[in-house]
Design an enzyme around this catalytic site. Structure first.
Site, PDB file in Angstrom:
ATOM      1  N   TYR A   1       0.837  -1.198   0.000  1.00  0.00           N
ATOM      2  CA  TYR A   1       0.000   0.000   0.000  1.00  0.00           C
ATOM      3  C   TYR A   1       0.870   1.245   0.000  1.00  0.00           C
ATOM      4  O   TYR A   1       2.081   1.184   0.210  1.00  0.00           O
ATOM      5  CB  TYR A   1      -0.950   0.008   1.200  1.00  0.00           C
ATOM      6  CG  TYR A   1      -0.299   0.363   2.522  1.00  0.00           C
ATOM      7  CD1 TYR A   1      -0.455   1.636   3.073  1.00  0.00           C
ATOM      8  CD2 TYR A   1       0.465  -0.563   3.219  1.00  0.00           C
ATOM      9  CE1 TYR A   1       0.131   1.970   4.278  1.00  0.00           C
ATOM     10  CE2 TYR A   1       1.049  -0.241   4.437  1.00  0.00           C
ATOM     11  CZ  TYR A   1       0.882   1.023   4.960  1.00  0.00           C
ATOM     12  OH  TYR A   1       1.474   1.351   6.156  1.00  0.00           O
TER      13      TYR A   1
ATOM     14  N   ARG B   1       8.181   4.693  -4.394  1.00  0.00           N
ATOM     15  CA  ARG B   1       8.218   3.756  -3.263  1.00  0.00           C
ATOM     16  C   ARG B   1       7.193   2.644  -3.444  1.00  0.00           C
ATOM     17  O   ARG B   1       7.470   1.472  -3.135  1.00  0.00           O
ATOM     18  CB  ARG B   1       7.980   4.499  -1.948  1.00  0.00           C
ATOM     19  CG  ARG B   1       8.166   3.610  -0.734  1.00  0.00           C
ATOM     20  CD  ARG B   1       8.139   4.392   0.563  1.00  0.00           C
ATOM     21  NE  ARG B   1       6.837   5.012   0.810  1.00  0.00           N
ATOM     22  CZ  ARG B   1       6.557   5.754   1.876  1.00  0.00           C
ATOM     23  NH1 ARG B   1       7.507   5.988   2.780  1.00  0.00           N
ATOM     24  NH2 ARG B   1       5.362   6.288   2.043  1.00  0.00           N
TER      25      ARG B   1
ATOM     26  N   ARG C   1      -8.399 -20.864  -1.270  1.00  0.00           N
ATOM     27  CA  ARG C   1      -7.337 -20.556  -0.318  1.00  0.00           C
ATOM     28  C   ARG C   1      -6.151 -21.489  -0.547  1.00  0.00           C
ATOM     29  O   ARG C   1      -6.240 -22.689  -0.300  1.00  0.00           O
ATOM     30  CB  ARG C   1      -7.826 -20.674   1.117  1.00  0.00           C
ATOM     31  CG  ARG C   1      -6.789 -20.167   2.132  1.00  0.00           C
ATOM     32  CD  ARG C   1      -7.252 -20.354   3.577  1.00  0.00           C
ATOM     33  NE  ARG C   1      -6.269 -19.784   4.497  1.00  0.00           N
ATOM     34  CZ  ARG C   1      -5.156 -20.395   4.898  1.00  0.00           C
ATOM     35  NH1 ARG C   1      -4.876 -21.611   4.434  1.00  0.00           N
ATOM     36  NH2 ARG C   1      -4.313 -19.805   5.727  1.00  0.00           N
TER      37      ARG C   1
ATOM     38  N   HIS D   1      -1.602 -21.278  -0.415  1.00  0.00           N
ATOM     39  CA  HIS D   1      -0.406 -20.458  -0.212  1.00  0.00           C
ATOM     40  C   HIS D   1       0.296 -20.164  -1.532  1.00  0.00           C
ATOM     41  O   HIS D   1       0.872 -19.100  -1.712  1.00  0.00           O
ATOM     42  CB  HIS D   1       0.564 -21.156   0.740  1.00  0.00           C
ATOM     43  CG  HIS D   1       0.155 -21.066   2.178  1.00  0.00           C
ATOM     44  ND1 HIS D   1       1.042 -21.122   3.215  1.00  0.00           N
ATOM     45  CD2 HIS D   1      -1.073 -20.916   2.745  1.00  0.00           C
ATOM     46  CE1 HIS D   1       0.399 -21.009   4.368  1.00  0.00           C
ATOM     47  NE2 HIS D   1      -0.897 -20.890   4.099  1.00  0.00           N
TER      48      HIS D   1
ATOM     49  N   LYS E   1       6.340  -1.685   1.870  1.00  0.00           N
ATOM     50  CA  LYS E   1       5.171  -1.114   2.573  1.00  0.00           C
ATOM     51  C   LYS E   1       4.017  -2.109   2.466  1.00  0.00           C
ATOM     52  O   LYS E   1       3.072  -1.951   1.690  1.00  0.00           O
ATOM     53  CB  LYS E   1       4.818   0.251   1.977  1.00  0.00           C
ATOM     54  CG  LYS E   1       4.037   1.156   2.931  1.00  0.00           C
ATOM     55  CD  LYS E   1       3.999   2.569   2.391  1.00  0.00           C
ATOM     56  CE  LYS E   1       3.102   3.477   3.211  1.00  0.00           C
ATOM     57  NZ  LYS E   1       3.616   3.739   4.564  1.00  0.00           N
TER      58      LYS E   1
ATOM     59  N   GLU F   1      12.201   2.899  14.116  1.00  0.00           N
ATOM     60  CA  GLU F   1      11.250   3.943  13.726  1.00  0.00           C
ATOM     61  C   GLU F   1      10.041   3.860  14.631  1.00  0.00           C
ATOM     62  O   GLU F   1      10.048   3.115  15.619  1.00  0.00           O
ATOM     63  CB  GLU F   1      10.848   3.773  12.253  1.00  0.00           C
ATOM     64  CG  GLU F   1      10.295   2.402  11.911  1.00  0.00           C
ATOM     65  CD  GLU F   1      10.132   2.176  10.417  1.00  0.00           C
ATOM     66  OE1 GLU F   1      10.265   3.136   9.642  1.00  0.00           O
ATOM     67  OE2 GLU F   1       9.857   1.024  10.028  1.00  0.00           O
TER      68      GLU F   1
END
Length: 284
Positions: A32, A51, A97, A99, A146, A178
């Site tokens: 995101y 980014r 579902r 992996h 991110k 951070e």
């Protein structure tokens, strides 16, 4: 009416639906970006897009989208002004579902926006310092991506709230990294220090801007490891993010930082950042 973007279309938020087999929902298999717009203008928009594309490459999601055009139009459709755009890209709907995934999956692109406060509109003297706690950094080791897998961030921020603090600063192997959604700066004897860029931190867009402004205005800074004692004995502590700007931290673990007040180096950087934003919005 709140307008969102989903899978190539703009629509009312109540009409937006995602499959329960979307890998973003099942596994957090998604990345995101958050981009603030001030007066309808994206704040360091290209840097945010770069980014996002780094994150996409790192997790091997291919999404050919005009990101700037998408976000600009979304902000306009929601009335413009000061808005924060949230943009999420998942690997897509796998139909079951599992992996493992097929490389031919089509990514799901979602974006929404919400009003955001213009951090530069408040005079420096009216900015209120925040308090923070220090706690263990339990996140994975690719924080430069991110990712939407933010459960550790959520838990430690709630831990801060339980201690009547506003933010949590994260400590890994004896070194500060951070905050939950922000970068960290400390000041000692007029010099700005910030954790070194690595895969353990997210390369903050405003972090890079702060360092650029410091360099352009003769303010000394160093990227170094910062331990707990260095944090607690600092003259000033700040955090930065694109939606909050630079925010002074005046108390950590219930102890005052320096004098317990906002510091002069923070005030200078706040002024520089506010001026930069004003020039971005007005061209003056």
């Amino acid at each position: 009416m709140n307008i969102v973007y989903l899978k190539g279309q703009f629509m009312a938020s109540e009409k937006a639906t995602v499959s329960p087999f979307d890998r973003g929902f099942l596994f957090g298999d998604s990345v995101y970006e958050v981009v603030p717009y001030f007066r309808g203008i994206g704040f360091r928009l290209q840097e945010h897009i770069a980014r996002l594309e780094h994150s996409l490459r790192a997790v091997r999601i291919q999404a050919d989208t005009d990101w700037a055009g998408l976000m600009d139009e979304l902000v306009q459709r929601n009335g413009g002004g000061n808005m924060s755009v949230y943009l999420q890209v998942t690997r897509g709907d796998c139909g079951s579902r599992s992996h493992s995934y097929d490389a031919s999956l089509r990514p799901t692109v979602f974006a929404c926006c919400a009003p955001v406060r213009n951090f530069a509109a408040v005079p420096a003297e009216d900015v209120v310092g925040i308090s923070a706690i220090v706690t263990a950094d339990l996140r994975w080791h690719r924080c430069d991506i991110k990712s939407t897998g933010l459960l550790p961030n959520i838990l430690v921020l709630q831990q801060a709230r339980d201690h009547r603090a506003d933010e949590a600063l994260l400590l890994r192997d004896g070194v500060l990294t951070e905050g939950t959604s922000c970068n960290l700066f400390v000041v000692r004897q007029g010099v700005i220090y910030t954790p070194k860029r690595s895969s353990d931190i997210l390369g903050g867009i405003t972090r890079e801007l702060v360092l650029g402004l410091a360099d352009a205005n003769g303010m000394q800074y160093q990227e170094v490891d910062i331990d707990y004692d260095s944090l607690m004995s600092a003259d000033e502590v700040w955090i930065s993010s694109s939606t909050r700007g630079v925010v002074p931290v005046t108390r950590v673990d219930h102890s005052p930082i320096g004098s317990g007040n906002k510091g002069p180096v923070w005030a200078r950087m706040f002024e520089l950042l506010a001026r930069y934003q004003q020039q971005l919005m007005t061209g003056e």
